[in-house]
Design a protein around this motif. Structure first.
Motif, mmCIF file in Angstrom:
data_model
loop_
_atom_site.group_PDB
_atom_site.id
_atom_site.type_symbol
_atom_site.label_atom_id
_atom_site.label_comp_id
_atom_site.label_asym_id
_atom_site.label_seq_id
_atom_site.Cartn_x
_atom_site.Cartn_y
_atom_site.Cartn_z
ATOM 1 N N LEU A 158 -5.918 -3.032 -14.164
ATOM 2 C CA LEU A 158 -5.572 -4.254 -13.439
ATOM 3 C C LEU A 158 -6.336 -4.359 -12.129
ATOM 4 C CD1 LEU A 158 -1.746 -4.424 -14.095
ATOM 5 C CD2 LEU A 158 -3.621 -5.405 -15.403
ATOM 6 N N GLN A 159 -6.745 -5.574 -11.798
ATOM 7 C CA GLN A 159 -7.521 -5.832 -10.591
ATOM 8 C C GLN A 159 -6.787 -6.838 -9.703
ATOM 9 O OE1 GLN A 159 -10.936 -4.859 -9.566
ATOM 10 N NE2 GLN A 159 -10.307 -3.121 -10.831
ATOM 11 N N ILE A 160 -6.795 -6.553 -8.401
ATOM 12 C CA ILE A 160 -6.116 -7.444 -7.455
ATOM 13 C C ILE A 160 -6.957 -8.710 -7.265
ATOM 14 C CG2 ILE A 160 -5.135 -7.661 -5.132
ATOM 15 C CD1 ILE A 160 -5.218 -4.503 -5.077
ATOM 16 N N GLN A 161 -6.302 -9.876 -7.425
ATOM 17 C CA GLN A 161 -6.987 -11.161 -7.275
ATOM 18 C C GLN A 161 -6.760 -11.740 -5.886
ATOM 19 O OE1 GLN A 161 -8.593 -12.223 -10.254
ATOM 20 N NE2 GLN A 161 -7.914 -10.199 -10.899
ATOM 21 N N PRO A 192 -12.214 -8.485 -12.483
ATOM 22 C CA PRO A 192 -12.365 -8.345 -11.036
ATOM 23 C C PRO A 192 -12.487 -9.703 -10.345
ATOM 24 C CG PRO A 192 -13.941 -6.957 -12.214
ATOM 25 C CD PRO A 192 -13.334 -7.867 -13.228
ATOM 26 N N ASN A 193 -11.960 -9.774 -9.147
ATOM 27 C CA ASN A 193 -12.036 -10.968 -8.323
ATOM 28 C C ASN A 193 -13.476 -11.153 -7.841
ATOM 29 O OD1 ASN A 193 -11.473 -13.013 -6.568
ATOM 30 N ND2 ASN A 193 -10.532 -11.692 -5.026
ATOM 31 N N GLY A 203 -13.743 -10.361 -0.496
ATOM 32 C CA GLY A 203 -12.405 -10.230 0.076
ATOM 33 C C GLY A 203 -12.410 -9.816 1.533
ATOM 34 N N GLU A 204 -11.223 -9.907 2.166
ATOM 35 C CA GLU A 204 -11.068 -9.417 3.533
ATOM 36 C C GLU A 204 -10.404 -8.044 3.533
ATOM 37 O OE1 GLU A 204 -7.723 -11.588 5.719
ATOM 38 O OE2 GLU A 204 -8.040 -12.897 3.994
ATOM 39 N N ARG A 205 -9.967 -7.599 2.359
ATOM 40 C CA ARG A 205 -9.341 -6.297 2.231
ATOM 41 C C ARG A 205 -9.735 -5.672 0.894
ATOM 42 N NH1 ARG A 205 -3.171 -6.279 4.073
ATOM 43 N NH2 ARG A 205 -4.028 -6.896 6.070
ATOM 44 N N ILE A 206 -9.849 -4.328 0.867
ATOM 45 C CA ILE A 206 -10.146 -3.609 -0.382
ATOM 46 C C ILE A 206 -9.094 -2.520 -0.533
ATOM 47 C CG2 ILE A 206 -11.780 -2.016 -1.515
ATOM 48 C CD1 ILE A 206 -14.047 -3.592 -0.321
ATOM 49 N N SER A 207 -8.539 -2.379 -1.732
ATOM 50 C CA SER A 207 -7.550 -1.330 -1.970
ATOM 51 C C SER A 207 -8.096 -0.335 -2.983
ATOM 52 C CB SER A 207 -6.243 -1.924 -2.477
ATOM 53 O OG SER A 207 -5.655 -2.672 -1.439
ATOM 54 N N VAL A 208 -7.947 0.959 -2.655
ATOM 55 C CA VAL A 208 -8.413 2.022 -3.553
ATOM 56 C C VAL A 208 -7.309 3.070 -3.706
ATOM 57 C CG1 VAL A 208 -10.825 1.706 -2.834
ATOM 58 C CG2 VAL A 208 -9.455 3.466 -1.718
ATOM 59 N N GLY A 209 -7.393 3.844 -4.777
ATOM 60 C CA GLY A 209 -6.499 4.984 -4.975
ATOM 61 C C GLY A 209 -7.360 6.184 -5.295
ATOM 62 N N VAL A 215 -10.971 1.802 -7.755
ATOM 63 C CA VAL A 215 -11.046 0.655 -6.845
ATOM 64 C C VAL A 215 -10.226 -0.482 -7.465
ATOM 65 C CG1 VAL A 215 -12.568 -0.968 -5.650
ATOM 66 C CG2 VAL A 215 -13.311 1.404 -6.014
ATOM 67 N N PHE A 216 -9.152 -0.896 -6.783
ATOM 68 C CA PHE A 216 -8.241 -1.897 -7.342
ATOM 69 C C PHE A 216 -8.673 -3.329 -7.026
ATOM 70 C CE2 PHE A 216 -5.285 1.799 -6.683
ATOM 71 C CZ PHE A 216 -5.223 2.142 -8.019
ATOM 72 N N GLY A 217 -9.713 -3.462 -6.188
ATOM 73 C CA GLY A 217 -10.208 -4.816 -5.967
ATOM 74 C C GLY A 217 -10.351 -5.185 -4.514
ATOM 75 N N SER A 218 -11.095 -6.269 -4.323
ATOM 76 C CA SER A 218 -11.378 -6.844 -3.018
ATOM 77 C C SER A 218 -10.740 -8.225 -3.041
ATOM 78 C CB SER A 218 -12.901 -6.918 -2.880
ATOM 79 O OG SER A 218 -13.266 -7.778 -1.842
ATOM 80 N N TYR A 219 -9.977 -8.586 -1.990
ATOM 81 C CA TYR A 219 -9.182 -9.814 -2.084
ATOM 82 C C TYR A 219 -8.910 -10.431 -0.713
ATOM 83 C CZ TYR A 219 -5.785 -6.163 -1.037
ATOM 84 O OH TYR A 219 -5.135 -5.115 -0.449
ATOM 85 N N GLN A 220 -8.544 -11.708 -0.742
ATOM 86 C CA GLN A 220 -8.130 -12.445 0.452
ATOM 87 C C GLN A 220 -6.615 -12.346 0.603
ATOM 88 O OE1 GLN A 220 -10.130 -14.142 2.625
ATOM 89 N NE2 GLN A 220 -12.011 -13.652 1.509
#
Lengths: 288, 288
Positions: free
Chosen positions: B82-85, B189-190, B194-200, B271-276
């Motif tokens: 899953l990717q953050i939109q 992927p979005n 983005g203004e934020r990136i989330s990773v694990g 990498v879960f994605g780059s998003y606004q």
């Protein structure tokens, strides 16, 4: 005089098992007698020590599958006076208790949210269409399910004996090495040199590297962090308190130096205590 | 064709409010129609996207008072696809709903454990002796409490209109700036910067400084971490996965370089994605 110990009840919870094992250990090693005092919640167990109603409390801190018990960390930060006396690590085995005679007839499963979460895959595979009902402890609903053969509860094997309820399925936790850390808390600092130290801190500003500096204090002295956990300050989204457990393998002076330096990189720093870790075995529990 | 969006139901949950606000935003800014699909749990919302049954899911990630929604982080790490939109930040206001006419008559309060925890002090001060019953969502018990005037539920003001239940007490959350972050997740992927990136990530060994190295990768480039959260790997006590949110203020190249270097200090990196981030206001919600 006996030591009064608060814990999450009613009788048969894993926290009670940890408290009983600790009471047995105190009796054997220190010749102390203990009186166990069940409470309806973790917070109430901690408040009873803070208010002087009981001398110690045993509370869960972290489970290997579900992670931190946030209620414990938040209360510890807020109460500000409790000191860790001892850590207990307890193997956790979940069973399904019911008067029903087959899984097919089960419609409802009760348990504490942590236990439901620790058996999530087993439930999906074996009871995909049941209704899951969260309760305040693993034993809270046991009187209720005693009446209905379509109800079941997830609890510890000890609860089966205590409530005279048959085990319908054994070892239903998703991960076999499931265990929980418990802390024994009191009002006075522990005087024994510990093998672990737990601290909580907030950082002065939300800037790049604000967390790196506190962590470097330990890294450059070769002090290992066995855990780091962040919790919200609750004031505003994006502000955190960090909880860190340190392994005391190096010289005690080196740790003391680190804590002095840590104060310069943190806004608020609270030392929750230095303590030993007692690993309980399944055979210790079976005797209780 | 409309976009199908999974969320925690039944109707009236804060997650549904976030999903509705997002659907309205998609309609106004992209001309897209949406179809909301309520699910009985957060995990089932996420699985429905992973299995292709719905196109997107809106799930809570973090609350300013109660912290991370661990079910979301654990499912995201396990599902792996899953990717953050988009992120949505929703102000959360809790009210007490009941057919009863005074607080004195209330014996039982139902709600989701997160909502009960966010109103803990108010409950202690105003309803110290009631029984608190955790439910799977803030709206799950609303049909039930409609029948009993001694029962109440904590839910959003929207639920009062939807279930025709009077508000017995307003704004009962312990902290006024209570808000929740939600992520919109999908399979692709979005494409928007983005203004934020989330990773694990997990770290290769539990040694002094194992976490300092990944954090230094960002600190030395002036990249701010807006959050760090640890979750157990579930294999063994003391093994963790770390979730980090990065602020994209610096050059995109600098972030890309950081992620390449991060890979050399981590065991598994996702990498879960780059998003606004879309901040919703109370007036946006009142219109829904």
């Amino acid at each position: 005089m006996s030591i009064s110990i608060a814990h999450l009840g009613p009788t048969g919870t894993n926290t009670e098992t940890a408290a009983l094992a600790y009471a047995r250990w105190l009796e054997q090693h220190k010749g102390e007698n203990c009186l166990l005092c069940p409470h309806p919640s973790i917070a109430q167990s901690l408040y009873s020590v803070a208010n002087g109603e009981t001398q110690q409390a045993v509370v869960p801190v972290e489970n290997s599958t579900e992670g931190s018990v946030t209620m414990t960390l938040d209360s510890l930060w807020q109460l500000d006076r409790l000191q860790i006396q001892q850590e207990l690590v307890l193997p956790i085995c979940h069973v399904l208790l019911s008067r029903g005679t087959s899984l097919k007839g089960i419609k409802t499963v009760y348990s504490h949210p942590q236990a439901l979460a620790q058996c999530q895959r087993w439930l999906e595979a074996n009871l995909p269409s049941v209704v899951l009902i969260p309760t305040n402890s693993t034993t809270e609903a046991l009187h209720e399910i005693n009446l209905a053969p379509t109800s079941a509860a997830i609890a510890a094997p000890r609860a089966s004996k205590l409530y005279h309820l048959p085990i319908l399925a054994n070892n239903i936790n998703d991960y076999p090495d499931n265990c929980t850390r418990f802390w024994v808390l009191g009002l006075t600092p522990n005087i024994v040199q510990g093998e672990r130290i737990s601290v909580g801190f907030s950082v002065p500003e939300n800037v790049p590297g604000a967390l790196v500096k506190p962590l470097q204090v330990f890294a450059k002295r070769g002090i290992n962090l066995s855990r780091i956990e962040s919790r919200p300050t609750k004031r505003s989204l994006g502000e955190y308190v960090f909880f860190v457990d340190l392994e005391v393998k190096s010289e005690p002076n080196s740790i003391e130096e680190a804590l002095i330096e840590l104060r310069t990189h943190t806004e608020v720093l609270k030392v929750f205590g230095s303590y030993q870790v007692l690993f309980l075995q399944q055979k210790d529990i079976d005797q209780l």
